[in-house]
Design an enzyme around this catalytic site. Structure first.
Site, short mmCIF file in Angstrom:
data_model
loop_
_atom_site.label_atom_id
_atom_site.label_comp_id
_atom_site.label_asym_id
_atom_site.label_seq_id
_atom_site.Cartn_x
_atom_site.Cartn_y
_atom_site.Cartn_z
N CYS A 80 12.85 -38.97 -4.49
CA CYS A 80 11.88 -39.41 -3.47
C CYS A 80 12.26 -38.88 -2.10
O CYS A 80 13.43 -38.79 -1.75
CB CYS A 80 11.83 -40.93 -3.41
N HIS A 81 11.23 -38.55 -1.31
CA HIS A 81 11.44 -38.07 0.04
C HIS A 81 11.66 -39.24 1.00
O HIS A 81 10.96 -40.26 0.88
CB HIS A 81 10.22 -37.29 0.52
N MET A 115 5.96 -45.28 -4.38
CA MET A 115 7.29 -45.74 -4.78
C MET A 115 7.81 -46.82 -3.84
O MET A 115 8.49 -47.75 -4.27
CB MET A 115 8.28 -44.57 -4.86
N GLU A 116 7.45 -46.73 -2.57
CA GLU A 116 7.85 -47.76 -1.61
C GLU A 116 7.18 -49.09 -1.93
O GLU A 116 7.81 -50.15 -1.87
CB GLU A 116 7.54 -47.30 -0.19
N ASP A 130 16.78 -64.43 -7.94
CA ASP A 130 18.10 -64.86 -7.47
C ASP A 130 18.04 -66.23 -6.81
O ASP A 130 18.94 -67.05 -6.99
CB ASP A 130 18.67 -63.82 -6.51
#
Length: 159
Positions: A80-81, A115-116, A130
């Site tokens: 990824c960039h 992707m972000e 969590d």
């Protein structure tokens, strides 16, 4: 080369993985929306609604984690960039079966922000798990996917 004779953009002429050169692409406004879901027990949903989780404000922690996750994508996904994120919005909605997560990422750059958005949702979900695992160790992250992207050569895409 693939069976159809086309080249794969992330492979060089020797078949090794490479980062695609996007320097010739036009800068454009781009967005991506991703969603996911964390399935939870009824007890856990009740505690979230009441604001009584033993570890504190699980939704706020998940929201901040999602924003932080979007900013770390080039460190996590090898090809990824690094891009300038201009906006990240993370929304969490408590439902009877768990928590729905929606992330919207925005940039004006040469490559997209899918992707972000996906990483934002995934990290928000991990942080939520969590925060609730003491109450619900069986929590399940599911259905993480891109819902929409805009900008770039392909324009608008919707699921």
């Amino acid at each position: 080369m693939s069976a159809t004779g086309t080249e794969f953009s992330h492979l060089d002429d020797k078949g090794a993985a490479r980062m695609v050169d996007v320097s010739a692409k036009d800068v454009s406004a781009r967005t991506a929306t991703a969603t996911g879901f964390v399935r939870l027990s009824a007890e856990c949903v009740g505690l979230l609604r009441a604001g009584d989780m033993p570890k504190g404000d699980a939704l706020s922690v998940a929201r901040i984690a999602g924003i932080m996750g979007a900013k770390r994508v080039p460190d996590l996904v090898p090809l990824c960039h690094p891009i300038a994120l201009h906006g990240v919005t993370v929304e969490l909605e408590i439902r009877d079966e768990g928590v729905a997560i929606r992330a919207v990422t925005r940039t004006a750059d040469r490559t997209g922000v899918e992707m972000e958005a996906l990483t934002s949702v995934s990290v928000a979900a991990l942080a939520l798990v969590d925060m609730v695992k003491a109450v619900d160790p069986a929590a399940v992250i599911t259905d993480v996917r891109v819902e929409e992207k805009t900008g770039g050569k392909t324009g608008v895409w919707r699921r």
